[in-house]
Enzyme design. Sequence first.
Site, PDB file in Angstrom:
ATOM      1  N   HIS A 190      46.652  38.904  42.542  1.00 13.16           N
ATOM      2  CA  HIS A 190      47.125  37.630  43.121  1.00 13.16           C
ATOM      3  C   HIS A 190      47.834  37.966  44.431  1.00 13.16           C
ATOM      4  O   HIS A 190      49.049  37.854  44.544  1.00 13.16           O
ATOM      5  CB  HIS A 190      48.075  36.905  42.171  1.00 13.16           C
ATOM      6  N   ASP A 200      38.418  35.319  41.328  1.00 10.45           N
ATOM      7  CA  ASP A 200      39.435  35.444  40.296  1.00 10.45           C
ATOM      8  C   ASP A 200      39.816  36.912  40.125  1.00 10.45           C
ATOM      9  O   ASP A 200      38.954  37.783  39.987  1.00 10.45           O
ATOM     10  CB  ASP A 200      38.868  34.874  38.997  1.00 10.45           C
ATOM     11  N   GLY A 201      41.121  37.175  40.136  1.00  6.81           N
ATOM     12  CA  GLY A 201      41.596  38.558  40.084  1.00  6.81           C
ATOM     13  C   GLY A 201      41.152  39.315  38.844  1.00  6.81           C
ATOM     14  O   GLY A 201      40.843  40.508  38.908  1.00  6.81           O
ATOM     15  N   HIS A 253      58.910  44.746  44.134  1.00  7.23           N
ATOM     16  CA  HIS A 253      58.420  45.658  45.168  1.00  7.23           C
ATOM     17  C   HIS A 253      59.095  47.023  45.104  1.00  7.23           C
ATOM     18  O   HIS A 253      58.515  48.016  45.534  1.00  7.23           O
ATOM     19  CB  HIS A 253      58.563  45.006  46.542  1.00  7.23           C
ATOM     20  N   GLU A 279      42.455  36.947  46.103  1.00  6.76           N
ATOM     21  CA  GLU A 279      43.296  35.757  46.265  1.00  6.76           C
ATOM     22  C   GLU A 279      42.383  34.539  46.318  1.00  6.76           C
ATOM     23  O   GLU A 279      41.331  34.579  46.951  1.00  6.76           O
ATOM     24  CB  GLU A 279      44.119  35.874  47.554  1.00  6.76           C
ATOM     25  N   SER A 287      53.292  42.155  48.381  1.00  8.15           N
ATOM     26  CA  SER A 287      52.866  43.408  47.751  1.00  8.15           C
ATOM     27  C   SER A 287      51.697  44.108  48.458  1.00  8.15           C
ATOM     28  O   SER A 287      51.669  45.337  48.510  1.00  8.15           O
ATOM     29  CB  SER A 287      52.570  43.187  46.261  1.00  8.15           C
ATOM     30  N   ASP A 313      50.474  39.631  39.519  1.00  2.00           N
ATOM     31  CA  ASP A 313      51.646  38.848  39.905  1.00  2.00           C
ATOM     32  C   ASP A 313      51.250  37.373  39.998  1.00  2.00           C
ATOM     33  O   ASP A 313      51.149  36.825  41.081  1.00  2.00           O
ATOM     34  CB  ASP A 313      52.133  39.402  41.257  1.00  2.00           C
TER      35      ASP A 313
END
Length: 292
Positions: free
Chosen positions: A54, A155-156, A31, A130, A112, A176
């Site tokens: 994510h 899905d990211g 971060h 997510e 995040s 992430d």
Amino acid sequence: GIMSKKFSQGFLMLSYRHSFHAGNFADVLKHTVQSLIIEALQQKPKPFVYFDTHAAAGRYNLRDDKSEKTGEYKEGIGRLWGRDDIPESMQPYIDAVESINPNGELQYYPGSPLVAKYLIGNANRLELTELHPTDIQLLQQEFAGDRKVRIQKIDGYKALNAGLPPAQRRALVLIDPPFELKTEHDDAIRGIKESHKRFATGIYALWYPMVSRAQVTRFCDKMSAQGIRNILRIELCVKEDTDGFGMTGSGMIIVNPPWKLIQQMEQLLPWLTQLLAQDNKAKFTLEWLVEE
């Protein structure tokens, strides 16, 4: 997987990872780097988009049973909290954590998406994805009514495919993954490679855990071999490498880092490594995987 075998089943692991480890030494690095990149993007008046592949829950209660039991935040954000010698470049990150602890007690930790929300300013958009059913509900509650934020349960990497290149022509993509599946290192590399083809000037920041040194070396070598230039590696290990299950450090691989980031990390990493060290083998790495 990173954790003990017991947790290697699907979504159990996902929720386990985020809530038990919120605010730990790995989050501090991740971060801080995220904050510095957002600050750099804001130096120009043109808008940009923040993608979080994510995103997880957004906010974590450090006083709940899960966090109190492991106490990992005490060795992370807990070591920074209330200090009066925080380097200036870390202040935006600290401000983001303070923003959700208005009474000065360290109770909540921002994931995040919330760090981004705090720092990003009104001109810019957040695209959050997510898959975890509980986390996405928490995320939706956290950002309810915020028109600058889109939250999708997909899905990211698919979201990146659809979202790049952005109309704004400027973006930070934070990747992430929980790394609980064997394929996730490769998925992340493929995700960056495909995104970079669509949008070569974006900033891509990929977090990784240090569990096995050999695995991280392979991962970095593979990342270096993708034909992408301008890749920086930042790693902070709080203790000696082991071959066990425990995470001894973490790192970030950054494609197209803002030029100031290298300078800032040169100053920050020695201080931060000393502060977060858990034995006398703590160390950091700052290197170009591939130069421009």
